[in-house]
Design a protein around this motif. Sequence first.
Motif, short mmCIF file in Angstrom:
data_model
loop_
_atom_site.label_atom_id
_atom_site.label_comp_id
_atom_site.label_asym_id
_atom_site.label_seq_id
_atom_site.Cartn_x
_atom_site.Cartn_y
_atom_site.Cartn_z
N THR A 217 3.29 -8.12 -0.95
CA THR A 217 1.89 -7.75 -1.16
C THR A 217 1.65 -6.32 -0.71
N LEU A 218 1.04 -5.53 -1.57
CA LEU A 218 0.66 -4.15 -1.24
C LEU A 218 -0.83 -4.01 -1.52
N LYS A 219 -1.62 -3.95 -0.44
CA LYS A 219 -3.07 -3.86 -0.57
C LYS A 219 -3.53 -2.48 -0.10
N GLY A 220 -4.21 -1.78 -1.00
CA GLY A 220 -4.69 -0.45 -0.68
C GLY A 220 -6.21 -0.36 -0.72
N GLU A 221 -6.73 0.82 -0.49
CA GLU A 221 -8.18 1.04 -0.52
C GLU A 221 -8.76 0.79 -1.91
N LYS A 222 -7.95 1.03 -2.95
CA LYS A 222 -8.46 0.96 -4.32
C LYS A 222 -7.99 -0.26 -5.10
N GLY A 223 -7.03 -1.02 -4.56
CA GLY A 223 -6.53 -2.14 -5.34
C GLY A 223 -5.42 -2.89 -4.65
N ILE A 224 -4.79 -3.77 -5.42
CA ILE A 224 -3.76 -4.64 -4.84
C ILE A 224 -2.69 -4.94 -5.88
N ILE A 225 -1.44 -4.99 -5.41
CA ILE A 225 -0.30 -5.45 -6.22
C ILE A 225 0.38 -6.57 -5.44
N ILE A 226 0.66 -7.67 -6.14
CA ILE A 226 1.41 -8.77 -5.53
C ILE A 226 2.58 -9.10 -6.45
N LEU A 227 3.77 -9.08 -5.89
CA LEU A 227 4.98 -9.39 -6.64
C LEU A 227 5.61 -10.66 -6.08
N ASP A 228 6.19 -11.46 -6.97
CA ASP A 228 7.01 -12.60 -6.56
C ASP A 228 8.37 -12.39 -7.20
N SER A 229 9.22 -11.66 -6.48
CA SER A 229 10.53 -11.24 -7.02
C SER A 229 10.30 -10.50 -8.33
N ALA A 230 10.80 -11.02 -9.46
CA ALA A 230 10.66 -10.31 -10.73
C ALA A 230 9.31 -10.54 -11.39
N LYS A 231 8.52 -11.48 -10.89
CA LYS A 231 7.20 -11.76 -11.45
C LYS A 231 6.14 -10.87 -10.81
N THR A 232 5.08 -10.59 -11.55
CA THR A 232 3.95 -9.84 -11.03
C THR A 232 2.74 -10.75 -11.03
N LEU A 233 2.19 -11.02 -9.84
CA LEU A 233 1.08 -11.95 -9.70
C LEU A 233 -0.28 -11.25 -9.69
N ALA A 234 -0.32 -10.03 -9.19
CA ALA A 234 -1.58 -9.27 -9.19
C ALA A 234 -1.27 -7.81 -9.48
N TRP A 235 -2.11 -7.20 -10.36
CA TRP A 235 -1.90 -5.82 -10.79
C TRP A 235 -3.28 -5.20 -11.00
N GLU A 236 -3.95 -4.95 -9.86
CA GLU A 236 -5.36 -4.60 -9.91
C GLU A 236 -5.62 -3.27 -9.20
N PHE A 237 -5.95 -2.26 -9.99
CA PHE A 237 -6.27 -0.93 -9.46
C PHE A 237 -6.85 -0.09 -10.59
N PRO A 238 -7.63 0.93 -10.26
CA PRO A 238 -8.20 1.78 -11.31
C PRO A 238 -7.13 2.63 -11.98
N GLN A 239 -7.08 2.57 -13.29
CA GLN A 239 -6.10 3.34 -14.06
C GLN A 239 -6.64 4.74 -14.33
N ASN A 240 -5.74 5.67 -14.59
CA ASN A 240 -6.16 7.01 -14.99
C ASN A 240 -5.88 7.22 -16.47
N GLU A 241 -5.83 8.47 -16.90
CA GLU A 241 -5.64 8.75 -18.33
C GLU A 241 -4.27 8.33 -18.85
N GLU A 242 -3.32 8.08 -17.95
CA GLU A 242 -2.00 7.58 -18.34
C GLU A 242 -1.79 6.23 -17.67
N PRO A 243 -2.34 5.16 -18.23
CA PRO A 243 -2.30 3.85 -17.59
C PRO A 243 -0.87 3.32 -17.41
N ILE A 244 -0.68 2.62 -16.31
CA ILE A 244 0.60 1.97 -16.02
C ILE A 244 0.42 0.49 -16.31
N SER A 245 1.02 0.02 -17.38
CA SER A 245 0.77 -1.33 -17.87
C SER A 245 1.39 -2.40 -16.98
#
Length: 339
Positions: free
Chosen positions: A238-266
């Motif tokens: 789990t990586l929780k920041g001021e602007k969002g959160i990412i949660i990984l379960d090994s190769a799976k991605t459970l949460a991918w929440e943060f503000p994107q910029n003009e070059e979004p990371i899918s």
Amino acid sequence: VIGCGTVAKVHAYHFIEKGVKVVGFSDISDQQLLKFRELFGDVKTYTDYKEMIENEKPNVVSICTPPVLHKEQVLYCAERGIDILCEKPISTDLQALKEMVEMCKKSGVTLGIMLPRRYYNNSKATKNVLEKNLLGKLKEVSFILNCNKGQDYYQTTWRGKKESTGGGVLMSQSIHSIDQLIYMLGLKPVAVKGKVRTTRSYLEIEDEAEGEIEFENGLRVKIKASANSDRLWQGITTLKGEKGIIILDSAKTLAWEFPQNEEPISFPEEENEKVPEKIKPIYYGPGHQKVIHDFIHSLEEGSRHRVEAENSIDAMKVIIGIYKSSENGGCWINLSELK
């Protein structure tokens, strides 16, 4: 291939699918060698890896033996100018690891290590997110591993032994995600503290552990690991920041929440390696294919392999530091003092 246990089948399979000719298998067990001949066809087999190397003169060796044997085998191959891909951990002793790295540099050979999580789509994407500061300042980072390693898993001649493995759920299982964290954060760990426990009478190694890693920027990451879960494998980062959160379960991605910029990371695609179960058991994670293909590519192009042995030193310092901390009541250990 030196050592013909379960993981050696995976190594051989991915080398062969990439067009590499396997010229020999070596193992001290005739029974294991017979299994490999039945699986991979008419390949020469040896009970002495040195005899195999002298006779077959390979360009590359894949070392799939217990960690206690790695140093002798790595040095023997490096002295003969043979590039090496070695299972993790390359060594459970920091000085020995550094000696192997230096010998391979001196001999001009590549020493790669099997740490597949650096190749996961979600690892690379998360690293990109952090480099672009899309999560903002990190407030909370943690790793929790729950896996099931029953008595049958340890019923080999070496898996439950301290001398041959160097450690248990930290050294053998958590090393993957500790290395993944260091890779994604792009930061150097500077100190650790923790405690390990052995809850089973037949084990010499820990099956439970907890600790904390401090990085060079002051960030502290909590880790917890158990081999006594009813889950086959769940490794939550789990990586929780001021602007969002990412949660990984090994190769799976459970949460991918943060503000994107003009070059979004899918949202990262999950790994999809199609390997027959007779080659790769279901409890193995993906990524071996990417490591081996990149290793081959690096040799062909003269480029750097993404997971060279030198890259694993920080992860090994973290693990060894936690062991030392546990031996001293859970105090903080400065990693720069580990030799």
